[in-house]
Design an enzyme around this catalytic site. Structure first.
Site, PDB file in Angstrom:
ATOM      1  N   GLY A 287       0.833  -1.204   0.000  1.00  0.00           N
ATOM      2  CA  GLY A 287       0.000   0.000   0.000  1.00  0.00           C
ATOM      3  C   GLY A 287       0.864   1.249   0.000  1.00  0.00           C
ATOM      4  O   GLY A 287       2.007   1.254  -0.474  1.00  0.00           O
ATOM      5  N   SER A 288       0.346   2.303   0.595  1.00  0.00           N
ATOM      6  CA  SER A 288       0.993   3.620   0.487  1.00  0.00           C
ATOM      7  C   SER A 288       2.304   3.764   1.244  1.00  0.00           C
ATOM      8  O   SER A 288       3.001   4.770   1.066  1.00  0.00           O
ATOM      9  CB  SER A 288       0.019   4.703   0.956  1.00  0.00           C
ATOM     10  OG  SER A 288      -1.071   4.798   0.065  1.00  0.00           O
ATOM     11  N   VAL A 289       2.675   2.781   2.066  1.00  0.00           N
ATOM     12  CA  VAL A 289       3.991   2.889   2.717  1.00  0.00           C
ATOM     13  C   VAL A 289       5.114   2.730   1.698  1.00  0.00           C
ATOM     14  O   VAL A 289       6.285   2.980   2.005  1.00  0.00           O
ATOM     15  CB  VAL A 289       4.155   1.865   3.874  1.00  0.00           C
ATOM     16  CG1 VAL A 289       3.212   2.180   5.007  1.00  0.00           C
ATOM     17  CG2 VAL A 289       3.965   0.434   3.387  1.00  0.00           C
TER      18      VAL A 289
END
Length: 675
Positions: free
Chosen positions: A418-420
């Site tokens: 995801g956005s990490v």
């Protein structure tokens, strides 16, 4: 003249044939045959070659069984027997006397090491009946000295085995993760068992969380006798209340036993693993010189990974016991197992695991300066103590059928980040020059498509702003469209190269087997839609929690990515990947990650105790293009001031849980570590 030659030849042939029919092998040839059988451990054949005198003293069963038992018990292998060539005068004398003595030397291997000895074999010539004819041959005048010379007078051979102590697994402060300790073994003495047997079995079964059928199976084993202690289950010495209650049942008793104990229990289960008794399948693969059927062996985790070092080697002594002395034939000192000291901090490990409160997920915590791993978490988990002490089939089935899969080692697996992943995408763009941190991209609306080749697919972002979006703003608001645009701008080749520079797609350099992170199912980014989705951690890209924590280290180390370590003996501060971004660009990303907490998606991490920087992420596991699936929530964070601790934490199926749970949990951990 021709007739004479033919007649003479015929006489010679007939004479030779007649001699062959009644001749015997020379004594050294016969002894050589005996040696060949000995080296093959063909004791039945050896017995057929001993003298009639020896046959009268030692029956076939006694001879064969004795050899077989001694050789099996002492693990005798590879016997080699040699003797020197006999002189012609000796052979001539032997032919005249019908007896010969042959000195020989024996060398063999045993459980206690090599054994060698010298002895003499006396061979005698004897007549025997065969095919209604009397013949002669040489036979060995055998006695027990052939086994070992000091047994000739009837002395017994003995062996002592010294069991090695299994090495312990320790954390960085020498606190035990796996240790040797005292446990109680609960058992039944059948003849003393309560008259109300059924009720007693039910009571004991309920107390030990086992079935009555299991108790019956133990009591019905072939070896059981009425006055024997029949083991039912081992109990941790800390559970003395259970032991005491079990002892109130008539016929139930206990005895002390050595056991393997895992003080951290579930919190480090997948890390330590557990040991269990070897199976027949195990023994086929294991070193037969080191393992016996009753041995324990590492089945998973560090117990399995470092089995060779933890196991140790048995000591053994083989000796002849005479009246007032021991004659040692071979002696091998015991080699106790080595301790394995890890970089793990058991306090941090337990704190993180407990904070999950049963929620499925994984976490990894490292020191980004040294590379030392401080925690590796997989939740939920099983209790390794139960695996060693004995787990009922019913309990095993419950764990196997649990939808949260407590046996699954999540910290060694990979997941969509995801956005990490966005700070890594930013670092790649900054390094190759395609991304300018201060440049604002014009983004209109909540969706974006690059048009040709995309079909109806569009990238979506959570929040909309009318202003141009620069890197810091994109990190703060976690703008998918910004990172998709940047990835498309740099192109799939440049972006793939950048991911590989972060070690994604190659073997992860770590002592514990961690699944290699992957860019996609094929290892390539085939099209622009996949490129866009990969840039913000969707698509097909997957990383382990440990790789994610490691991948953030260049942001704190002026561009160098640390090599993670697990053992305290490993050199610290090693660099896995160099120059992934400049010091100045690293500082830009650091600034953005701090603002993610103060102004953006990680406000739940803002607190008065310790300043935190980090990046949130949600990986949506879609069931189809139109159907939403479960969501996994990530937070990769570190203390802003000290920058000496990174945690990458993921919780599964968080759409059912309170908002920001992963962020709140990681924040509690950092507060705990830095207090």
């Amino acid at each position: 003249m021709k007739r004479f030659v033919l007649f003479l030849t015929l006489v010679i042939i007939l004479f030779t044939s007649a001699c062959s029919a009644n001749s015997t092998k020379a004594p050294e040839e016969k002894f050589n045959d005996y040696i060949k059988a000995w080296e093959k451990q063909d004791f039945k054949k050896m017995y057929t070659m001993i003298s009639s005198k020896a046959e009268k003293q030692y029956k076939a069963e006694e001879f064969i069984d004795r050899y077989q038992k001694i050789y099996k018990d002492l693990q005798i292998s590879d016997p080699k027997i040699t003797f020197e060539e006999l002189e012609k005068s000796t052979l001539k004398k032997a032919k005249k006397n019908g007896e010969i003595t042959i000195p020989f030397e024996v060398k063999l291997k045993s459980i206690a090491g090599p054994i060698s000895f010298k002895y003499e074999a006396t061979l005698v010539q004897e007549e025997f009946e065969k095919d209604k004819k009397t013949k002669k041959d040489w036979f060995v005048q055998w006695d027990p000295g052939f086994i070992f010379p000091d047994m000739k007078d009837g002395s017994k051979i003995k062996m002592e085995i010294i069991e090695p102590t299994r090495g312990e697994i320790l954390d960085r402060n020498k606190m035990p993760l796996a240790m040797n300790g005292l446990v109680y073994e609960i058992g039944i003495i059948p003849e003393r068992f309560d008259e109300n047997e059924t009720q007693s079995k039910e009571r004991l079964a309920d107390l030990l969380n086992i079935s009555v059928e299991f108790i019956d199976e133990q009591l019905q084993q072939d070896w059981v006798q009425s006055d024997y202690f029949v083991p039912i289950q081992k109990i941790d010495s800390e559970n003395e209340a259970i032991v005491n209650e079990a002892m109130t049942i008539e016929g139930v008793t206990k005895r002390d036993a050595a056991g393997r104990i895992y003080p951290a229990g579930k919190s480090a289960a997948h890390l330590t693993g557990y040991i269990s008794q070897v199976t027949a399948e195990d023994l086929k693969k294991l070193d037969k010189d080191r393992y016996l059927p009753e041995d324990m062996v590492g089945k998973s985790g560090l117990e399995k990974l470092f089995e060779d070092k933890l196991k140790g080697e048995r000591g053994a002594k083989i000796y002849i016991q005479k009246e007032n002395e021991e004659i040692i034939l071979a002696e091998k000192p015991v080699k106790h197992g080595e301790n394995i000291t890890t970089t793990i901090d058991i306090n941090i490990q337990e704190k993180i695991f407990e904070s999950y409160q049963g929620v499925a997920g994984t976490a990894a915590a490292i020191n980004p300066k040294t590379g030392e791993t401080l925690a590796l978490i997989s939740s939920p988990a099983y209790d390794p103590n139960n695996m060693v002490l004995g787990i009922s089939q019913e309990r095993w089935d419950v764990l196997q059928d649990d939808p949260n899969k407590p046996f699954l080692n999540r910290f060694s697996a990979t997941y969509a980040p995801g956005s990490v992943l966005k700070p890594i995408t930013a670092a790649i763009g900054l390094k190759n020059g395609s991304l300018k941190a201060e440049e604002g991209l014009e983004i209109n609306g909540a969706t974006w498509s690059n048009g040709k080749g995309w079909g109806d697919y569009k990238v979506r972002r959570v929040s909309v702003t009318g202003a141009p979006v620069d890197l810091t703003d994109a990190l703060v608001r976690s703008d998918n469209i910004y990172f998709a645009m940047q990835a498309v701008r740099m192109g799939k080749d440049a972006y793939t190269k950048g991911l590989k520079q972060f070690g994604i797609g190659e073997e992860f350099p770590y002592k514990y087997p961690i699944t290699h992170s992957s860019i996609s199912s094929t290892g390539k980014i085939e099209d622009e839609v996949l490129l866009a989705n990969t840039s913000y951690g969707q698509g097909e890209i997957e990383l382990s929690s440990l790789h994610l924590a490691t991948a953030y280290s260049p942001i704190l180390n002026d561009g160098d990515m640390i090599k993670p370590t697990l053992l305290l003996s490993e050199k610290t501060g090693q660099i896995w990947k160099k120059n992934l971004l400049s010091k100045e660009d690293a500082e830009v990303i650091q600034e953005g990650l701090r603002k993610v907490v103060t102004k953006g998606t990680a406000k739940a991490a803002k607190n008065d105790q310790v300043a935190i920087s980090g990046k949130t992420g949600t990986a949506e596991l879609k069931l189809s293009a139109d159907q939403r699936g479960d969501e996994n929530s990530w937070f990769v964070a570190y203390p802003t001031e000290t920058k000496d601790f990174i945690i990458a934490l993921m919780m599964e199926k968080t759409q059912r849980l309170e908002g920001g749970i992963a962020t709140k949990t990681a924040t509690e951990i950092i507060q705990y570590v830095k207090k």
